[in-house]
Scaffold this active site. Structure first.
Site, PDB file in Angstrom:
ATOM      1  CG  ASP A  16      -2.097   0.882   1.104  1.00 37.70           C
ATOM      2  OD1 ASP A  16      -2.296   1.448   0.014  1.00 37.70           O
ATOM      3  OD2 ASP A  16      -2.823   1.037   2.097  1.00 37.70           O
ATOM      4  CG  ASN A  64      -7.258  -2.463  -6.110  1.00 40.07           C
ATOM      5  OD1 ASN A  64      -6.319  -3.226  -5.882  1.00 40.07           O
ATOM      6  ND2 ASN A  64      -7.566  -1.484  -5.282  1.00 40.07           N
TER       7      ASN A  64
HETATM    8  C1  FPP Z   1      -1.799   0.163  -3.388  1.00 39.04           C
HETATM    9  O1  FPP Z   1      -1.334   1.502  -3.465  1.00 39.04           O
HETATM   10  C2  FPP Z   1      -1.262  -0.633  -4.477  1.00 39.04           C
HETATM   11  C3  FPP Z   1      -2.010  -1.236  -5.451  1.00 39.04           C
HETATM   12  C4  FPP Z   1      -3.479  -1.138  -5.522  1.00 39.04           C
HETATM   13  C5  FPP Z   1      -1.406  -2.017  -6.532  1.00 39.04           C
HETATM   14  C6  FPP Z   1      -0.125  -2.739  -6.231  1.00 39.04           C
HETATM   15  C7  FPP Z   1       0.533  -3.007  -7.515  1.00 39.04           C
HETATM   16  C8  FPP Z   1       1.853  -2.949  -7.776  1.00 39.04           C
HETATM   17  C9  FPP Z   1       2.886  -2.712  -6.755  1.00 39.04           C
HETATM   18  C10 FPP Z   1       2.363  -3.097  -9.162  1.00 39.04           C
HETATM   19  C11 FPP Z   1       1.978  -4.340  -9.928  1.00 39.04           C
HETATM   20  C12 FPP Z   1       2.272  -5.619  -9.236  1.00 39.04           C
HETATM   21  C13 FPP Z   1       3.108  -6.606  -9.663  1.00 39.04           C
HETATM   22  C14 FPP Z   1       3.122  -7.896  -8.925  1.00 39.04           C
HETATM   23  C15 FPP Z   1       3.994  -6.459 -10.802  1.00 39.04           C
HETATM   24  P1  FPP Z   1      -2.406   2.668  -3.600  1.00 39.04           P
HETATM   25  O2  FPP Z   1      -2.507   3.010  -5.040  1.00 39.04           O
HETATM   26  O3  FPP Z   1      -3.693   2.262  -2.951  1.00 39.04           O
HETATM   27  O4  FPP Z   1      -1.713   3.792  -2.785  1.00 39.04           O
HETATM   28  P2  FPP Z   1      -2.434   4.971  -1.983  1.00 39.04           P
HETATM   29  O5  FPP Z   1      -3.230   4.319  -0.883  1.00 39.04           O
HETATM   30  O6  FPP Z   1      -1.288   5.777  -1.471  1.00 39.04           O
HETATM   31  O7  FPP Z   1      -3.287   5.714  -2.969  1.00 39.04           O
END
Ligand code: FPP
Length: 247
Positions: A16, A64
């Protein structure tokens, strides 16, 4: 396969904070996700070196899908690129790739890339990288319950025969041991529908570090904290304990 003493056999991660990391730098959310992929790479390497055998990453939840179409498409592209560029490395290090979640929801190109990577690494036994994609914990348990109900309705099983082992056996990856350690980055203190059944006895580790900044040193700190905790599984001490013996 066994892990060294004091090292979790299975680590699960809620990655996250990509969006906030990008926002702090005046970058797009996708730039944050791209930087997050580098942390994924670091984590896979660090788990291999430490002797962690199973790494489950919450890469995309059922919730998501409600993000903007541009962000969803960007995440899918990153995923596809990751699979294309890392299958050879997984092959080299004897790592098996698996997926849990609603695979059918994913775009065809991603499904194909996943299938290719899973087929190429199917026989590997040194470790497993498990990607949770279009995954929801309640959804997983609901699907298991529905399938068991279907078998009961067909007369194949008696309702009295339904027990925890049967429910576990109907989850996405029944042979994978439950996570020993859950890591969540970015300061949020929630499970967010991740592995609700499997995390019953996991040690929980929360850190304020945002996922793109969570690299080798942060992972080592989590492992150290884990090795200091005594796992009791709701009763006896770790050395004698078996998961499921909670009071
Ligand atoms: C949460 O951060 C993260 C995600 C919803 C996606 C995670 C994906 C990756 C790290 C990249 C793709 C994965 C692989 C395995 C190649 P957020 O966007 O919710 O952050 P925020 O809460 O600060 O907005």
């Amino acid at each position: 396969m066994t892990s060294p003493a004091g090292i979790p056999r299975h680590v699960a991660v809620i990655m996250d904070g990509n969006g906030r990391w990008a926002q702090q730098r005046g970058l797009s959310r996708l730039a944050g996700h791209a930087e997050g992929v580098k942390s994924v790479e670091a984590m896979v390497r660090a788990c291999r070196e430490a002797g962690v055998q199973y790494l489950t990453l919450y890469a995309f939840s059922t919730e998501n899908w409600s993000r903007t179409p541009a962000e969803v498409a960007g995440l899918m592209r990153l995923l596809e690129k990751f699979l294309r560029s890392h299958t050879a490395e997984m092959h080299k290090h004897d790592i098996r790739l698996r997926v849990i979640g609603r695979l059918d929801d994913l775009p065809l190109a991603v499904r194909n890339a996943l299938r290719r990577a899973m087929q190429a690494t199917a026989g590997h036994t040194a470790g497993q990288l498990i990607l949770a994609l279009s995954y929801g914990g309640r959804d997983e348990i609901t699907r298991a319950a529905r399938e068991i109900a279907r078998q009961a309705a067909a007369g194949a099983i008696r309702p009295e025969a339904v027990d925890e082992a049967m429910i576990s056996a109907h989850l996405y990856a029944p042979d994978v041991p439950d996570p020993d350690l859950l890591i969540r980055t970015s300061g949020e203190l929630r499970l967010s529908n991740f592995l609700l059944w499997q995390l019953s006895y996991a040690e929980l580790y929360f850190t304020d570090v945002l996922w793109p900044d969570f690299r080798e040193a942060e992972f080592q700190a989590a492992l150290q904290e884990y090795s200091r905790r005594q796992r009791r599984f709701g009763g006896v001490r770790d050395a004698d304990a078996q998961p499921g013996g909670a009071a």
